[in-house]
Design a protein around this motif. Structure first.
Motif, PDB file in Angstrom:
ATOM      1  N   LEU A 174      43.627  46.054  52.326  1.00  0.00           N
ATOM      2  CA  LEU A 174      42.817  45.175  51.484  1.00  0.00           C
ATOM      3  C   LEU A 174      42.585  45.910  50.167  1.00  0.00           C
ATOM      4  CD1 LEU A 174      40.863  42.689  51.118  1.00  0.00           C
ATOM      5  CD2 LEU A 174      39.094  44.125  52.179  1.00  0.00           C
ATOM      6  N   ILE A 175      43.092  45.335  49.077  1.00  0.00           N
ATOM      7  CA  ILE A 175      42.949  45.950  47.756  1.00  0.00           C
ATOM      8  C   ILE A 175      41.838  45.233  47.001  1.00  0.00           C
ATOM      9  CG2 ILE A 175      44.131  46.369  45.559  1.00  0.00           C
ATOM     10  CD1 ILE A 175      45.922  47.563  47.383  1.00  0.00           C
ATOM     11  N   VAL A 176      40.877  45.981  46.461  1.00  0.00           N
ATOM     12  CA  VAL A 176      39.763  45.339  45.767  1.00  0.00           C
ATOM     13  C   VAL A 176      39.468  46.038  44.446  1.00  0.00           C
ATOM     14  CG1 VAL A 176      37.364  44.561  45.934  1.00  0.00           C
ATOM     15  CG2 VAL A 176      38.710  44.870  48.025  1.00  0.00           C
ATOM     16  N   GLY A 177      39.489  45.277  43.364  1.00  0.00           N
ATOM     17  CA  GLY A 177      38.984  45.782  42.090  1.00  0.00           C
ATOM     18  C   GLY A 177      39.810  46.866  41.430  1.00  0.00           C
ATOM     19  N   THR A 178      41.110  46.845  41.656  1.00  0.00           N
ATOM     20  CA  THR A 178      41.966  47.812  40.974  1.00  0.00           C
ATOM     21  C   THR A 178      43.291  47.145  40.650  1.00  0.00           C
ATOM     22  OG1 THR A 178      43.086  49.946  41.122  1.00  0.00           O
ATOM     23  CG2 THR A 178      42.676  48.819  43.205  1.00  0.00           C
ATOM     24  N   SER A 179      43.704  47.260  39.400  1.00  0.00           N
ATOM     25  CA  SER A 179      44.855  46.480  38.959  1.00  0.00           C
ATOM     26  C   SER A 179      46.183  47.149  39.278  1.00  0.00           C
ATOM     27  CB  SER A 179      44.749  46.194  37.463  1.00  0.00           C
ATOM     28  OG  SER A 179      44.651  47.410  36.762  1.00  0.00           O
ATOM     29  N   ALA A 205      43.458  47.956  59.885  1.00  0.00           N
ATOM     30  CA  ALA A 205      43.295  47.595  58.473  1.00  0.00           C
ATOM     31  C   ALA A 205      42.599  48.735  57.731  1.00  0.00           C
ATOM     32  CB  ALA A 205      42.471  46.317  58.355  1.00  0.00           C
ATOM     33  N   ILE A 206      43.027  48.949  56.494  1.00  0.00           N
ATOM     34  CA  ILE A 206      42.347  49.901  55.617  1.00  0.00           C
ATOM     35  C   ILE A 206      42.021  49.184  54.305  1.00  0.00           C
ATOM     36  CG2 ILE A 206      43.475  51.935  56.618  1.00  0.00           C
ATOM     37  CD1 ILE A 206      45.304  52.017  54.133  1.00  0.00           C
ATOM     38  N   ALA A 207      41.190  49.810  53.484  1.00  0.00           N
ATOM     39  CA  ALA A 207      40.849  49.205  52.195  1.00  0.00           C
ATOM     40  C   ALA A 207      41.066  50.222  51.091  1.00  0.00           C
ATOM     41  CB  ALA A 207      39.399  48.723  52.194  1.00  0.00           C
ATOM     42  N   PHE A 208      41.370  49.705  49.919  1.00  0.00           N
ATOM     43  CA  PHE A 208      41.538  50.559  48.750  1.00  0.00           C
ATOM     44  C   PHE A 208      40.792  49.906  47.592  1.00  0.00           C
ATOM     45  CE2 PHE A 208      43.697  52.160  44.990  1.00  0.00           C
ATOM     46  CZ  PHE A 208      43.655  53.509  45.247  1.00  0.00           C
ATOM     47  N   THR A 209      39.835  50.622  47.016  1.00  0.00           N
ATOM     48  CA  THR A 209      38.994  50.001  45.983  1.00  0.00           C
ATOM     49  C   THR A 209      39.026  50.776  44.665  1.00  0.00           C
ATOM     50  OG1 THR A 209      36.943  51.200  46.475  1.00  0.00           O
ATOM     51  CG2 THR A 209      37.393  49.223  47.788  1.00  0.00           C
ATOM     52  N   GLY A 210      38.747  50.045  43.589  1.00  0.00           N
ATOM     53  CA  GLY A 210      38.672  50.645  42.262  1.00  0.00           C
ATOM     54  C   GLY A 210      37.463  50.135  41.497  1.00  0.00           C
ATOM     55  N   ALA A 211      37.445  50.425  40.210  1.00  0.00           N
ATOM     56  CA  ALA A 211      36.271  50.188  39.365  1.00  0.00           C
ATOM     57  C   ALA A 211      35.721  48.763  39.455  1.00  0.00           C
ATOM     58  CB  ALA A 211      36.610  50.511  37.914  1.00  0.00           C
ATOM     59  N   GLY A 212      36.613  47.779  39.630  1.00  0.00           N
ATOM     60  CA  GLY A 212      36.190  46.383  39.606  1.00  0.00           C
ATOM     61  C   GLY A 212      35.117  46.051  40.619  1.00  0.00           C
ATOM     62  N   ILE A 213      35.103  46.757  41.753  1.00  0.00           N
ATOM     63  CA  ILE A 213      34.127  46.413  42.796  1.00  0.00           C
ATOM     64  C   ILE A 213      32.707  46.817  42.389  1.00  0.00           C
ATOM     65  CG2 ILE A 213      34.325  48.539  44.186  1.00  0.00           C
ATOM     66  CD1 ILE A 213      34.229  46.696  46.699  1.00  0.00           C
TER      67      ILE A 213
END
Ligand SMILES: [Zn+2]
Length: 247
Positions: free
Chosen positions: A187-192, A18-26
């Motif tokens: 896992l995508i978090v905080g990016t549209s 598993a990997i994660a990809f995050t953006g400003a929302g987090i």
């Protein structure tokens, strides 16, 4: 949320990597508003005037007024439960590379080790002329009288962030490509997902037979891509998910 948590845990258990990809929302719950949102830095700074490579050369003082505000905000901010949960998922062996679009350093502050900063970060500074590196703690102590921040050689000091008009660092591209090709869960978090690579990473993982878990507030561009979608705060969802996945 319990049903969704169960579905997400089920996907996670069946995945190999598993990997994660995050953006400003987090980082919003850490007190860093999305640059584009009301109250965000772009609401009172024009990105092209203060965060482009052309501006850095033409108007270093203006760029440093913006950087001073950003660095001050990042220095005061603390990782929130969503950052901490991702660090916990890595340390329990269930999460590989974490790719982030953020430049605030909060994933590293939370304890994540395998982090790719797609747009660089505001924790490393160097002179554009002689390449000497400068301590980020010194950047945090700058005042309006000290800007633009200059090197002893007279050159302009800049953070290692990707300004508009600059390309994504080769090493970040390489590590991202490697992580995505090895992953069967993202896992995508905080990016549209409106801009690359946010819109490309989940599609590539899916195309290779993998799955996508999304944690985002409100509508995103991932409709039809996400296998499990939480429309709920990441600082609530991720700690609960980490409890289950790391158990
Ligand atoms: Zn220098």
């Amino acid at each position: 949320m319990d049903g969704l948590l169960h579905d997400a845990m089920d996907l996670w258990r069946r995945s190999r990597r598993a990997i994660a990809f995050t953006g400003a929302g987090i980082s919003v719950p850490s007190g860093i508003p999305d640059f584009r949102s009301p109250g965000g830095l772009w609401s009172h700074f024009d990105p092209q005037e203060v965060a482009s490579i052309q501006a850095l050369h033409a108007n270093p003082t203006g760029v440093w007024e913006f950087l001073l505000e950003a660095v001050t905000m990042f220095t005061r901010a603390k990782p929130n439960p969503a950052h901490l949960a991702l660090a916990r998922l890595e340390s329990c062996g269930k999460l590989g590379t974490l790719i982030t679009q953020n430049i605030d350093g909060l994933h590293q502050a939370a304890g994540s080790k395998d982090v790719v900063e797609f747009h660089g970060g505001c924790q490393r500074f160097y002179c554009m002329r002689c390449k000497r590196e400068y301590d980020p703690a010194a950047a945090a102590r700058l005042t309006r009288n000290d800007i633009p921040w200059l090197c002893a050689c007279g050159g302009l000091i800049r953070p290692e962030v990707v300004f508009f008009g600059e390309t994504i660092p080769h090493e970040a591209m390489r590590r991202t490509g490697e992580a995505v090709s090895e992953a069967d869960l993202v896992l995508i978090v905080g990016t549209s997902g409106e801009v690359a690579p946010a819109n490309l990473i989940p599609r590539q993982v899916k195309a290779d037979g993998g799955h996508v878990i999304e944690v985002n507030l409100g509508p995103t561009a991932f409709a039809g891509v996400s296998d499990v979608r939480f429309d709920a705060p990441a600082e609530v969802v991720l700690p609960a998910l980490a409890d289950l996945v790391c158990a």
